[in-house]
Design a protein around this motif. Structure first.
Motif, PDB file in Angstrom:
ATOM      1  N   GLN A   1      24.565   2.496 -13.160  1.00  0.00           N
ATOM      2  CA  GLN A   1      24.686   3.466 -12.065  1.00  0.00           C
ATOM      3  C   GLN A   1      23.812   4.679 -12.372  1.00  0.00           C
ATOM      4  N   ILE A   2      22.503   4.573 -12.063  1.00  0.00           N
ATOM      5  CA  ILE A   2      21.597   5.691 -12.330  1.00  0.00           C
ATOM      6  C   ILE A   2      21.416   6.514 -11.057  1.00  0.00           C
ATOM      7  N   SER A   3      21.294   7.807 -11.232  1.00  0.00           N
ATOM      8  CA  SER A   3      21.189   8.730 -10.102  1.00  0.00           C
ATOM      9  C   SER A   3      19.788   9.339 -10.048  1.00  0.00           C
ATOM     10  N   LEU A   4      19.510  10.026  -8.949  1.00  0.00           N
ATOM     11  CA  LEU A   4      18.247  10.752  -8.805  1.00  0.00           C
ATOM     12  C   LEU A   4      18.090  11.752  -9.930  1.00  0.00           C
ATOM     13  N   GLU A   5      19.178  12.429 -10.294  1.00  0.00           N
ATOM     14  CA  GLU A   5      19.120  13.410 -11.373  1.00  0.00           C
ATOM     15  C   GLU A   5      18.747  12.747 -12.701  1.00  0.00           C
ATOM     16  N   ASP A   6      19.283  11.543 -12.943  1.00  0.00           N
ATOM     17  CA  ASP A   6      18.980  10.828 -14.193  1.00  0.00           C
ATOM     18  C   ASP A   6      17.486  10.546 -14.325  1.00  0.00           C
ATOM     19  N   VAL A   7      16.893   9.990 -13.287  1.00  0.00           N
ATOM     20  CA  VAL A   7      15.482   9.616 -13.372  1.00  0.00           C
ATOM     21  C   VAL A   7      14.586  10.850 -13.335  1.00  0.00           C
ATOM     22  N   ALA A   8      15.002  11.900 -12.612  1.00  0.00           N
ATOM     23  CA  ALA A   8      14.221  13.149 -12.603  1.00  0.00           C
ATOM     24  C   ALA A   8      14.220  13.788 -13.984  1.00  0.00           C
ATOM     25  N   ASN A   9      15.373  13.756 -14.664  1.00  0.00           N
ATOM     26  CA  ASN A   9      15.449  14.295 -16.026  1.00  0.00           C
ATOM     27  C   ASN A   9      14.556  13.509 -16.978  1.00  0.00           C
ATOM     28  N   ALA A  10      14.511  12.185 -16.797  1.00  0.00           N
ATOM     29  CA  ALA A  10      13.670  11.347 -17.657  1.00  0.00           C
ATOM     30  C   ALA A  10      12.192  11.683 -17.474  1.00  0.00           C
ATOM     31  N   ALA A  11      11.843  12.166 -16.280  1.00  0.00           N
ATOM     32  CA  ALA A  11      10.455  12.526 -15.981  1.00  0.00           C
ATOM     33  C   ALA A  11      10.186  14.011 -16.222  1.00  0.00           C
ATOM     34  N   PHE A  12      11.218  14.750 -16.693  1.00  0.00           N
ATOM     35  CA  PHE A  12      11.103  16.195 -16.941  1.00  0.00           C
ATOM     36  C   PHE A  12      10.676  16.936 -15.674  1.00  0.00           C
ATOM     37  N   MET A  13      11.333  16.579 -14.560  1.00  0.00           N
ATOM     38  CA  MET A  13      11.037  17.193 -13.270  1.00  0.00           C
ATOM     39  C   MET A  13      12.346  17.569 -12.594  1.00  0.00           C
TER      40      MET A  13
ATOM     41  N   CYS B   1      28.908 -16.257  -8.233  1.00  0.00           N
ATOM     42  CA  CYS B   1      29.314 -15.942  -6.863  1.00  0.00           C
ATOM     43  C   CYS B   1      28.489 -14.744  -6.405  1.00  0.00           C
ATOM     44  N   ILE B   2      28.372 -14.570  -5.108  1.00  0.00           N
ATOM     45  CA  ILE B   2      27.526 -13.513  -4.567  1.00  0.00           C
ATOM     46  C   ILE B   2      27.991 -12.139  -5.031  1.00  0.00           C
ATOM     47  N   SER B   3      29.276 -11.924  -5.096  1.00  0.00           N
ATOM     48  CA  SER B   3      29.761 -10.618  -5.544  1.00  0.00           C
ATOM     49  C   SER B   3      29.375 -10.377  -6.999  1.00  0.00           C
ATOM     50  N   GLY B   4      29.433 -11.422  -7.822  1.00  0.00           N
ATOM     51  CA  GLY B   4      29.032 -11.280  -9.227  1.00  0.00           C
ATOM     52  C   GLY B   4      27.568 -10.922  -9.363  1.00  0.00           C
ATOM     53  N   VAL B   5      26.715 -11.533  -8.518  1.00  0.00           N
ATOM     54  CA  VAL B   5      25.287 -11.223  -8.516  1.00  0.00           C
ATOM     55  C   VAL B   5      25.069  -9.771  -8.110  1.00  0.00           C
ATOM     56  N   ALA B   6      25.823  -9.326  -7.109  1.00  0.00           N
ATOM     57  CA  ALA B   6      25.689  -7.947  -6.626  1.00  0.00           C
ATOM     58  C   ALA B   6      25.997  -6.937  -7.722  1.00  0.00           C
ATOM     59  N   TYR B   7      27.116  -7.130  -8.409  1.00  0.00           N
ATOM     60  CA  TYR B   7      27.505  -6.180  -9.449  1.00  0.00           C
ATOM     61  C   TYR B   7      26.559  -6.246 -10.648  1.00  0.00           C
TER      62      TYR B   7
ATOM     63  N   PHE C   1      24.812  -2.987  -7.939  1.00  0.00           N
ATOM     64  CA  PHE C   1      25.538  -2.526  -6.756  1.00  0.00           C
ATOM     65  C   PHE C   1      27.027  -2.444  -7.075  1.00  0.00           C
ATOM     66  N   ASN C   2      27.696  -1.401  -6.592  1.00  0.00           N
ATOM     67  CA  ASN C   2      29.129  -1.268  -6.849  1.00  0.00           C
ATOM     68  C   ASN C   2      29.962  -1.558  -5.607  1.00  0.00           C
ATOM     69  N   SER C   3      29.295  -2.095  -4.565  1.00  0.00           N
ATOM     70  CA  SER C   3      29.995  -2.447  -3.328  1.00  0.00           C
ATOM     71  C   SER C   3      29.335  -3.691  -2.739  1.00  0.00           C
ATOM     72  N   ILE C   4      30.123  -4.733  -2.494  1.00  0.00           N
ATOM     73  CA  ILE C   4      29.569  -5.951  -1.916  1.00  0.00           C
ATOM     74  C   ILE C   4      29.094  -5.703  -0.495  1.00  0.00           C
ATOM     75  N   THR C   5      29.749  -4.793   0.223  1.00  0.00           N
ATOM     76  CA  THR C   5      29.336  -4.461   1.595  1.00  0.00           C
ATOM     77  C   THR C   5      27.951  -3.816   1.589  1.00  0.00           C
ATOM     78  N   ASN C   6      27.748  -2.868   0.679  1.00  0.00           N
ATOM     79  CA  ASN C   6      26.449  -2.208   0.569  1.00  0.00           C
ATOM     80  C   ASN C   6      25.377  -3.206   0.139  1.00  0.00           C
ATOM     81  N   PHE C   7      25.730  -4.091  -0.797  1.00  0.00           N
ATOM     82  CA  PHE C   7      24.788  -5.111  -1.267  1.00  0.00           C
ATOM     83  C   PHE C   7      24.324  -5.985  -0.098  1.00  0.00           C
ATOM     84  N   ASN C   8      25.271  -6.480   0.697  1.00  0.00           N
ATOM     85  CA  ASN C   8      24.923  -7.342   1.828  1.00  0.00           C
ATOM     86  C   ASN C   8      24.024  -6.616   2.828  1.00  0.00           C
TER      87      ASN C   8
END
Length: 300
Positions: free
Chosen positions: A201-213, A254-260, A264-271
């Protein structure tokens, strides 16, 4: 930390360079070079990032990568496991029509070949129907010596131009590969961070920090150089991984296992995301793949 170059220098002691490698995984950093590159994936699976687009790759695929196009063959996560016994194997040919081979490609007889490369400047994937013939010609180049290297190389180039329009472009013609060395190294670091952590679960802040921006500066920078927002790029990486898992020859998850597994932390969002990127639901994608495989098997 070692600073890795964005622009790689390919040895220029030969007109055509070839290599046949077997390694634990592909070179894992975004890079570019002045040469065109033709790579046959003899063994291995992962995601090819080419310019502002990405493609799943597997054993048997051949990719032609345009000169100066930033690219990265990112092996699947299991290749980086401490206890992994997996390896990749690939054969690559490098050539520069504007460098040491310029005189050859400026000959009247090479007009069609030069025009074909110019038309497909960022490169393309070789259609499956042509790979067997192309692989044979690539190994003829690799195994040749002396002037026979050039003879076999010309036969390889001739096979490329015979493909005509039967190719899948690696990225949009609108993509500009005009990236400075410093920008390229920063972009490489960002993409490497995302491809190594996409299933967390990486966020915009995580990747921005990695880029020092700052997040705001990162969003502008990333959109400018990739054509993607952070979220759209992350989703494409995750869906690319999910597609490979859904059609893998291993015991099907199963599809939910592939999603996680893909992050993805939500099968609905994944679909929803899967359908927006692939154009069909995960279940329909599996069914389509199985139907095509069945037809191919019957016709073999």
């Amino acid at each position: 930390m070692k600073v890795l170059p964005f622009t790689m220098l390919v040895p220029d002691d030969k007109s055509v360079i070839s290599e046949h490698i077997e390694l634990p995984y592909f070179y894992q950093y975004l890079h570019r070079h002045d040469e065109w590159q033709i790579t046959y994936i003899e063994k291995g699976e992962g995601t090819l990032i080419a310019g502002n687009d990405m493609h799943a790759f597997r054993s048997g695929d051949i990719f032609v990568i345009g000169a100066k196009l930033p690219h990265l063959f990112k092996s699947n996560p299991e290749y980086f496991s401490a206890d992994s016994n997996k390896t990749i194997k690939a054969c690559s040919i490098y050539f520069n029509p504007n460098g040491i081979l310029a005189a050859l490609f400026n000959l009247p007889e090479m007009k069609m070949a030069s025009g074909f490369l110019a038309k497909h400047k960022h490169g393309f994937k070789i259609p499956a129907a042509f790979t067997k013939n192309m692989v044979a010609k690539m190994f003829n180049v690799h195994q040749a010596s002396g002037v026979d290297v050039l003879f076999n190389f010309l036969k390889l180039v001739n096979s490329l131009q015979d493909l005509n329009e039967n190719v899948e472009a690696l990225c949009s013609d609108m993509y500009s590969s005009n990236v400075t060395e410093n920008e390229g190294m920063r972009l490489s670091k960002i993409i490497n961070f995302i491809t190594e952590n996409y299933n967390n679960q990486i966020s915009l802040e995580d990747v921005a920090n990695a880029a020092f921006m700052t997040p705001q500066a990162f969003c502008r920078y990333f959109k400018k150089h990739t054509g993607h927002t952070f979220v759209s790029f992350l989703n494409e990486v995750r869906i690319n991984d999910a597609c490979k898992s859904l059609i893998s020859g291993e015991k099907a998850d199963c599809i939910s296992g592939v999603a996680y597994k893909a992050g993805f932390n939500s099968i609905t969002n994944f679909n929803r995301v899967f359908k927006s990127i692939i154009g069909q639901s995960p279940r329909a994608y599996i069914d389509t793949y199985n139907n095509v495989s069945r037809v191919s098997y019957v016709g073999a």
